[in-house]
Design an enzyme around this catalytic site. Sequence first.
Site, PDB file in Angstrom:
ATOM      1  N   LYS A 176       0.858  -1.184   0.000  1.00 53.45           N
ATOM      2  CA  LYS A 176       0.000   0.000   0.000  1.00 53.45           C
ATOM      3  C   LYS A 176       0.895   1.235   0.000  1.00 53.45           C
ATOM      4  CE  LYS A 176      -3.569   2.379   2.600  1.00 53.45           C
ATOM      5  NZ  LYS A 176      -4.543   2.298   3.677  1.00 53.45           N
ATOM      6  N   LYS A 229      -2.066  -1.374  -4.007  1.00 51.51           N
ATOM      7  CA  LYS A 229      -2.953  -0.209  -3.942  1.00 51.51           C
ATOM      8  C   LYS A 229      -2.124   1.057  -3.988  1.00 51.51           C
ATOM      9  CE  LYS A 229      -5.941   1.963  -0.636  1.00 51.51           C
ATOM     10  NZ  LYS A 229      -6.196   2.112   0.748  1.00 51.51           N
TER      11      LYS A 229
HETATM   12  C1  PBG Z   1      -7.580   3.142   5.526  1.00 48.45           C
HETATM   13  C2  PBG Z   1      -7.793   3.076   4.051  1.00 48.45           C
HETATM   14  C3  PBG Z   1      -7.566   4.055   3.079  1.00 48.45           C
HETATM   15  C4  PBG Z   1      -8.045   3.543   1.877  1.00 48.45           C
HETATM   16  C5  PBG Z   1      -8.517   2.257   2.133  1.00 48.45           C
HETATM   17  N1  PBG Z   1      -8.338   1.984   3.485  1.00 48.45           N
HETATM   18  C6  PBG Z   1      -7.074   5.442   3.188  1.00 48.45           C
HETATM   19  C7  PBG Z   1      -5.719   5.767   3.576  1.00 48.45           C
HETATM   20  O1  PBG Z   1      -4.853   4.935   3.801  1.00 48.45           O
HETATM   21  O2  PBG Z   1      -5.517   6.966   3.703  1.00 48.45           O
HETATM   22  C8  PBG Z   1      -8.063   4.272   0.564  1.00 48.45           C
HETATM   23  C9  PBG Z   1      -9.085   3.815  -0.424  1.00 48.45           C
HETATM   24  C10 PBG Z   1      -9.361   4.779  -1.526  1.00 48.45           C
HETATM   25  O3  PBG Z   1      -8.696   5.824  -1.680  1.00 48.45           O
HETATM   26  O4  PBG Z   1     -10.293   4.492  -2.278  1.00 48.45           O
HETATM   27  N2  PBG Z   1      -6.280   3.075   5.952  1.00 48.45           N
END
Ligand code: PBG
Length: 308
Positions: A176, A229
Amino acid sequence: MVREVRVGPDDLIQPLFVVPGTSVESEVSSMPGVFQQSSDRATDAALAARDAGVPAVILFGIPENKDSTGSEALRGEGVVQRCVESIKGAAPDLAVITDVCLCEYTDHGHCGVIEGDTVANDKTCELLAAEAVSHASAGADIVAPSDMMDGRVGVIRQALDDNGFADVAIMSYAAKYCSGFYGPFREAAESAPAFGDRSAYQMDPANSDEAIREVALDIDEGADIVMVKPALPYLDVVRAVKDTFACPVAAYQVSGEYAMIKAACARGWLDEPRVVAETLTSIKRAGADLILTYFATAYASALSGSSS
Ligand code: PBG
């Protein structure tokens, strides 16, 4: 006949944002067509996804009250827990995935508890494990830790097993990135960090070898599905992960990717059905077995409505 890749409804996972109350539906301004919904409305949306052939939804909870440790995340009567029960009651065959993180529940918006000026990794892992067990108790089929703490997959797996949830799977947000494309999500989940950023726990967009190391650790700790992601800016990482591990790979077409397409299409600059199909096909071509996308139900419904 010779087309190599086809994206069908069963490749997709629909994200839903759940808020307290009943009959609540409020559109996220930076994500037209995406809503914060109370459990009853989210259940309707889950049924619509199922009817379009989408096999799974992923739930994000926005609680009434936030505090420094995100205690609402662990509450049996919490917003996600209630919604899991509602969806599983209405559609037992639909897989319900829950996002496991604290950022939607903490008043400071970070993904873990803060000690001094940093996130306390191990303490956070314990809270995440309790959150995962609470989601599993409510009936979640898969838990999806998105916090990026070190070692959390192992701690969650152990806690699930110890509490009789050996059959609950883990989809880890393994690679991520610390991305600007999460902006609209933070509006939807009301989770923008109040200070600092997430670069101490999310990955540097410049690194792909590190993604392989992160994924290897999560698989080793017990992840059943690993996620990359965002999706479109990281297709090389999706491919590298798919080629390196014989493991289901998910890719998340995140909020900013959705917003970008919606904004351009609203101006008539892009043709929405065409570019949605093209991006999803590209993500699958890169090696994703599953795609989390806010377009899931709409894309799947359009497919079943067309002759192709
Ligand atoms: C929570 C989380 C996030 C997303 C999914 N779970 C946000 C982040 O890490 O700031 C992002 C999903 C999206 O942008 O569609 N940690």
